[in-house]
Scaffold this motif. Structure first.
Motif, PDB file in Angstrom:
ATOM      1  N   TYR A   1     -30.587 -25.878 -30.259  1.00  0.00           N
ATOM      2  CA  TYR A   1     -29.160 -25.982 -30.584  1.00  0.00           C
ATOM      3  C   TYR A   1     -28.444 -24.649 -30.390  1.00  0.00           C
ATOM      4  N   THR A   2     -28.819 -23.981 -29.301  1.00  0.00           N
ATOM      5  CA  THR A   2     -28.105 -22.793 -28.854  1.00  0.00           C
ATOM      6  C   THR A   2     -27.728 -22.980 -27.393  1.00  0.00           C
TER       7      THR A   2
ATOM      8  N   THR B   1     -15.550 -23.848 -29.636  1.00  0.00           N
ATOM      9  CA  THR B   1     -15.143 -24.778 -30.695  1.00  0.00           C
ATOM     10  C   THR B   1     -15.784 -26.138 -30.499  1.00  0.00           C
ATOM     11  N   MET B   2     -15.769 -26.644 -29.276  1.00  0.00           N
ATOM     12  CA  MET B   2     -16.366 -27.943 -28.983  1.00  0.00           C
ATOM     13  C   MET B   2     -17.870 -27.926 -29.249  1.00  0.00           C
TER      14      MET B   2
ATOM     15  N   GLY C   1     -22.624 -28.973 -33.421  1.00  0.00           N
ATOM     16  CA  GLY C   1     -23.837 -28.396 -33.984  1.00  0.00           C
ATOM     17  C   GLY C   1     -24.518 -27.324 -33.154  1.00  0.00           C
ATOM     18  N   TYR C   2     -23.841 -26.818 -32.108  1.00  0.00           N
ATOM     19  CA  TYR C   2     -24.448 -25.793 -31.252  1.00  0.00           C
ATOM     20  C   TYR C   2     -23.892 -24.403 -31.575  1.00  0.00           C
TER      21      TYR C   2
ATOM     22  N   ASN D   1     -35.161 -17.460 -23.619  1.00  0.00           N
ATOM     23  CA  ASN D   1     -34.871 -17.592 -25.043  1.00  0.00           C
ATOM     24  C   ASN D   1     -34.709 -19.048 -25.475  1.00  0.00           C
ATOM     25  N   ARG D   2     -35.096 -19.960 -24.562  1.00  0.00           N
ATOM     26  CA  ARG D   2     -35.191 -21.381 -24.861  1.00  0.00           C
ATOM     27  C   ARG D   2     -33.862 -21.986 -25.325  1.00  0.00           C
ATOM     28  N   MET D   3     -32.761 -21.538 -24.719  1.00  0.00           N
ATOM     29  CA  MET D   3     -31.483 -22.154 -25.014  1.00  0.00           C
ATOM     30  C   MET D   3     -31.453 -23.554 -24.421  1.00  0.00           C
ATOM     31  N   ASP D   4     -30.645 -24.414 -24.980  1.00  0.00           N
ATOM     32  CA  ASP D   4     -30.601 -25.800 -24.529  1.00  0.00           C
ATOM     33  C   ASP D   4     -29.784 -25.982 -23.252  1.00  0.00           C
ATOM     34  N   GLY D   5     -28.882 -25.059 -22.965  1.00  0.00           N
ATOM     35  CA  GLY D   5     -28.057 -25.177 -21.769  1.00  0.00           C
ATOM     36  C   GLY D   5     -27.263 -23.906 -21.553  1.00  0.00           C
TER      37      GLY D   5
END
Length: 339
Positions: free
Chosen positions: A70-71, A93-94, A99-100, A124-128
């Motif tokens: 969730y980053t 903001t979006m 939850g990110y 760093n295993r970010m989601d996107g």
């Protein structure tokens, strides 16, 4: 054993190659990758050293198996452009509402830095990753998009399959600028652009040039593009030189407020009346353009909608959507005293 690893680097490096090089189990590498509780610093250091040595990048599928962090990384070309602040704020903001958490990286208009930042976001295993106005090519983006979900703003590549794009309809925006000038009675309308040098063909300025040329042709007028130095260079002297040319146009459409605001300031301080002597139209409708003392007519590309929409499509990618989406945001012109 080492020979097998060297051969494997010619193909895609997998978690098994990392485990083999570190001399640990695949399960141990997996624990390090997902930051599991109880992993010793010795094990972590050993695995991370092998990951760096082999240039291992976890696949999107493998990342999904580990669960989300969730980053989301936001990679922006620079922070000196006031227009970008609105895009980043809207996107953040979006993402936050869903939850990110966002972490911002600055590419500084340099392809190697951008590539390094994206790789760090993957590591760093970010989601996107949400990328704004990249300098790196679409081919490089395609490679990274096979490893992490990516959405890009200010990058025109409508045939990309592995990542999404969200842009102002820059060609239409430039055409609207020409239409405004023509309706105001101007016929000698030039465009102030910049020297592209090694810029990729996906940059917004090129799309705006195409829109300007097409609109001038449709109006039965001759197009003229005047180029400033590249964006990374100081352009104050070139702007002053433009103002004193003997064949200075009656009206000018400037590729961005980044140059339109300094132009209007330089014109007024040198005694050139705006719009009586020179009409000026910018692009971005940045906060500076709206200041009454500036009063710059400018094409608004809707920073809020750009940021919000790009975040939405990125979250769709993170949720598993694979078909590409390439969206254009409708621009409009904000009329002020410079025309």
């Amino acid at each position: 054993m080492k020979n097998q690893i060297v051969t494997a680097t010619q193909e895609r490096i997998t978690i098994r190659h990392v485990a083999q090089d570190a001399g640990v189990s695949v399960a141990a590498v997996s624990k390090v990758l997902r930051n599991a509780y109880g992993v010793s610093e010795v094990l972590r250091s050993k695995v991370e050293a092998s990951i760096e040595k082999l240039n291992y990048r976890p696949s999107v599928a493998a990342r999904g198996m580990r669960g989300r962090t969730y980053t989301v990384g936001i990679l922006v070309i620079e922070l000196s452009n006031p227009f970008l602040a609105g895009v980043i704020e809207s996107a953040n903001t979006m993402l936050s509402d869903n939850g990110y958490k966002s972490l911002i990286g600055i590419g500084r208009s340099a392809s190697p830095i951008e590539a390094s930042m994206i790789e760090s976001m993957i590591d760093n295993r970010m989601d996107g990753v949400l990328i704004i106005a990249p300098r790196i090519s679409g081919k490089v983006l395609e490679r990274y998009a096979r490893q992490i979900p990516i959405a890009v703003i200010a990058h025109h590549e409508p045939h990309a399959q592995t990542y999404d794009t969200v842009n102002s309809d820059d060609r239409k925006g430039a055409a609207l600028a020409v239409e405004v000038a023509v309706k105001q009675g101007y016929r000698d309308i030039a465009m102030l652009g910049y020297d592209f040098l090694d810029s990729p063909s996906t940059v917004v300025a090129l799309q705006r040039e195409m829109g300007y040329v097409a609109a001038m042709k449709q109006a039965g007028l001759e197009s003229r593009i005047i180029r400033l130095p590249p964006v990374a260079e100081n352009r104050e002297a070139a702007i002053r030189d433009f103002l004193v040319t003997t064949d200075r146009p009656r009206a000018v459409f400037v590729w961005s407020d980044l140059d339109a605001v300094p132009l209007i300031n330089a014109a007024r301080t040198s005694g050139i009346r705006v719009p009586e002597d020179l009409a000026i139209i910018g692009y971005d409708n940045s906060p500076m353009a709206a200041i009454p003392l500036v009063g710059l007519t400018s094409v608004d590309q809707n920073a809020v909608q750009l940021g919000r929409t790009a975040s939405e499509v990125l979250m769709g990618r993170i949720d598993g959507r694979q078909e590409a989406r390439h969206l254009l945001i409708e621009p409009h012109v904000e009329l002020r005293g410079s025309t």
